[in-house]
Design a protein around this motif. Structure first.
Motif, PDB file in Angstrom:
ATOM      1  N   UNK A  23      61.731  50.526 -78.881  1.00  0.00           N
ATOM      2  CA  UNK A  23      62.172  50.670 -80.488  1.00  0.00           C
ATOM      3  C   UNK A  23      62.359  51.887 -80.547  1.00  0.00           C
ATOM      4  N   UNK A  24      63.410  52.408 -81.280  1.00  0.00           N
ATOM      5  CA  UNK A  24      63.774  53.943 -81.831  1.00  0.00           C
ATOM      6  C   UNK A  24      64.085  53.775 -83.227  1.00  0.00           C
ATOM      7  N   UNK A  25      64.167  55.260 -83.429  1.00  0.00           N
ATOM      8  CA  UNK A  25      64.355  55.431 -84.938  1.00  0.00           C
ATOM      9  C   UNK A  25      63.708  54.818 -85.804  1.00  0.00           C
ATOM     10  N   UNK A  26      62.269  54.585 -85.620  1.00  0.00           N
ATOM     11  CA  UNK A  26      61.403  53.970 -86.731  1.00  0.00           C
ATOM     12  C   UNK A  26      61.253  55.051 -87.633  1.00  0.00           C
ATOM     13  N   UNK A  27      61.479  54.300 -89.098  1.00  0.00           N
ATOM     14  CA  UNK A  27      61.433  55.461 -90.112  1.00  0.00           C
ATOM     15  C   UNK A  27      61.141  54.436 -91.218  1.00  0.00           C
ATOM     16  N   UNK A  28      60.855  54.994 -92.530  1.00  0.00           N
ATOM     17  CA  UNK A  28      60.407  54.315 -93.678  1.00  0.00           C
ATOM     18  C   UNK A  28      60.640  55.099 -94.880  1.00  0.00           C
ATOM     19  N   UNK A  29      61.539  54.326 -95.647  1.00  0.00           N
ATOM     20  CA  UNK A  29      61.828  55.333 -96.788  1.00  0.00           C
ATOM     21  C   UNK A  29      60.934  55.121 -97.926  1.00  0.00           C
ATOM     22  N   UNK A  30      60.232  55.886 -98.249  1.00  0.00           N
ATOM     23  CA  UNK A  30      59.207  56.033 -99.473  1.00  0.00           C
ATOM     24  C   UNK A  30      59.796  56.499-100.726  1.00  0.00           C
ATOM     25  N   UNK A  31      59.817  55.291-101.559  1.00  0.00           N
ATOM     26  CA  UNK A  31      60.160  55.514-102.910  1.00  0.00           C
ATOM     27  C   UNK A  31      58.943  55.538-103.940  1.00  0.00           C
ATOM     28  N   UNK A  32      59.230  56.255-105.055  1.00  0.00           N
ATOM     29  CA  UNK A  32      58.104  56.618-106.023  1.00  0.00           C
ATOM     30  C   UNK A  32      57.575  55.250-106.675  1.00  0.00           C
ATOM     31  N   UNK A  33      56.335  55.313-107.215  1.00  0.00           N
ATOM     32  CA  UNK A  33      55.670  54.186-107.991  1.00  0.00           C
ATOM     33  C   UNK A  33      55.436  53.075-107.117  1.00  0.00           C
ATOM     34  N   UNK A  34      55.559  51.860-107.791  1.00  0.00           N
ATOM     35  CA  UNK A  34      55.328  50.833-107.106  1.00  0.00           C
ATOM     36  C   UNK A  34      56.457  49.980-106.253  1.00  0.00           C
ATOM     37  N   UNK A  35      57.425  50.782-106.276  1.00  0.00           N
ATOM     38  CA  UNK A  35      58.777  50.215-105.636  1.00  0.00           C
ATOM     39  C   UNK A  35      58.361  50.210-104.175  1.00  0.00           C
ATOM     40  N   UNK A  36      58.449  49.002-103.501  1.00  0.00           N
ATOM     41  CA  UNK A  36      58.289  48.723-101.934  1.00  0.00           C
ATOM     42  C   UNK A  36      59.030  49.899-101.088  1.00  0.00           C
ATOM     43  N   UNK A  37      58.215  49.968-100.022  1.00  0.00           N
ATOM     44  CA  UNK A  37      59.254  50.865 -99.136  1.00  0.00           C
ATOM     45  C   UNK A  37      59.791  50.051 -98.134  1.00  0.00           C
ATOM     46  N   UNK A  38      60.882  50.713 -97.717  1.00  0.00           N
ATOM     47  CA  UNK A  38      61.656  49.984 -96.656  1.00  0.00           C
ATOM     48  C   UNK A  38      61.609  50.493 -95.146  1.00  0.00           C
ATOM     49  N   UNK A  39      61.366  50.009 -94.331  1.00  0.00           N
ATOM     50  CA  UNK A  39      61.373  50.035 -92.706  1.00  0.00           C
ATOM     51  C   UNK A  39      62.557  49.820 -92.104  1.00  0.00           C
ATOM     52  N   UNK A  40      62.826  50.965 -91.240  1.00  0.00           N
ATOM     53  CA  UNK A  40      64.233  50.837 -90.568  1.00  0.00           C
ATOM     54  C   UNK A  40      64.060  51.184 -89.124  1.00  0.00           C
ATOM     55  N   UNK A  41      64.638  50.581 -88.032  1.00  0.00           N
ATOM     56  CA  UNK A  41      64.324  51.001 -86.718  1.00  0.00           C
ATOM     57  C   UNK A  41      65.413  50.130 -85.850  1.00  0.00           C
ATOM     58  N   UNK A  42      65.421  50.463 -84.643  1.00  0.00           N
ATOM     59  CA  UNK A  42      66.660  49.819 -83.501  1.00  0.00           C
ATOM     60  C   UNK A  42      65.722  49.135 -82.517  1.00  0.00           C
ATOM     61  N   UNK A  43      65.660  47.804 -82.281  1.00  0.00           N
ATOM     62  CA  UNK A  43      65.078  47.120 -81.431  1.00  0.00           C
ATOM     63  C   UNK A  43      66.020  46.769 -80.097  1.00  0.00           C
ATOM     64  N   UNK A  44      65.721  47.304 -79.015  1.00  0.00           N
ATOM     65  CA  UNK A  44      66.661  47.206 -77.990  1.00  0.00           C
ATOM     66  C   UNK A  44      65.883  46.041 -77.019  1.00  0.00           C
ATOM     67  N   UNK A  45      66.421  45.226 -76.766  1.00  0.00           N
ATOM     68  CA  UNK A  45      66.063  44.416 -75.551  1.00  0.00           C
ATOM     69  C   UNK A  45      66.533  44.566 -74.087  1.00  0.00           C
ATOM     70  N   UNK A  46      65.646  45.142 -73.294  1.00  0.00           N
ATOM     71  CA  UNK A  46      66.044  45.661 -71.915  1.00  0.00           C
ATOM     72  C   UNK A  46      65.664  44.553 -70.899  1.00  0.00           C
ATOM     73  N   UNK A  47      65.041  43.255 -71.428  1.00  0.00           N
ATOM     74  CA  UNK A  47      64.478  42.476 -70.278  1.00  0.00           C
ATOM     75  C   UNK A  47      65.385  41.305 -70.258  1.00  0.00           C
TER      76      UNK A  47
END
Ligand SMILES: [Cu+2]
Length: 155
Positions: A38-62
């Motif tokens: 998993x790389x680039x795991x980040x979370x966009x934080x918005x003001x107030x009660x707006x839900x945050x959004x999480x982004x990432x890349x999931x690589x399957x090396x199996x």
């Protein structure tokens, strides 16, 4: 404050968005487990009660297909897998129950596509915070990933 956090704070005060993006790319958060990357795991934080959004890349090396079925976090009351769509100029999103990643493939969570919808935050989130989010899979151990809180402009 960790050195990494100081660096990030410096990045965020950078004047240009391009500079900021370059900065953030230089400090990707990563987590890995047997056959998962998993790389680039980040979370966009918005003001107030707006839900945050999480982004990432999931690589399957199996050698096996990996199936992402959900996520949870102590920092949020509810976490869902969502997909954003744009139909006839209307933006909407819908929950997704499972996402398959074939061997050697990578799944990207990014703006305008898949995202983690992070609802009902338990505390206040600030840019630079690192929050653990547990990714849940079918037939394999969950994986805890540290997500870094970034400003909306960092996307
Ligand atoms: Cu959503």
């Amino acid at each position: 404050m960790s050195k990494r956090k100081q660096e990030l704070k410096r990045c965020i005060s950078a004047v240009s968005l391009r500079g900021l993006a370059a900065c953030l790319l230089a400090f990707p958060l990563a987590a890995s487990a047997d056959g998962l990357d998993v790389t680039d795991a980040r979370m966009r934080v918005l003001p107030g009660d707006t839900p945050a959004a999480g982004y990432f890349r999931l690589g399957n090396t199996s050698d096996n297909t990996v199936v992402l079925v959900g996520a949870r976090s102590d920092a949020f009351g509810r976490v869902e897998l969502h997909r954003s769509m744009n139909k006839d100029g209307m933006a909407s999103m819908a929950p997704v129950s499972r996402l398959e990643v074939a061997p050697g493939e990578e799944l990207t969570f990014a703006p305008q596509g898949y995202h983690l919808m992070l609802m009902a935050p338990v505390g206040t989130l600030s840019v630079g915070d690192e929050v653990g989010i547990t990714l849940e899979f079918e037939q394999r151990e969950p994986l805890v990933v540290d997500f870094e809180a970034v400003p909306p402009t960092a996307m």
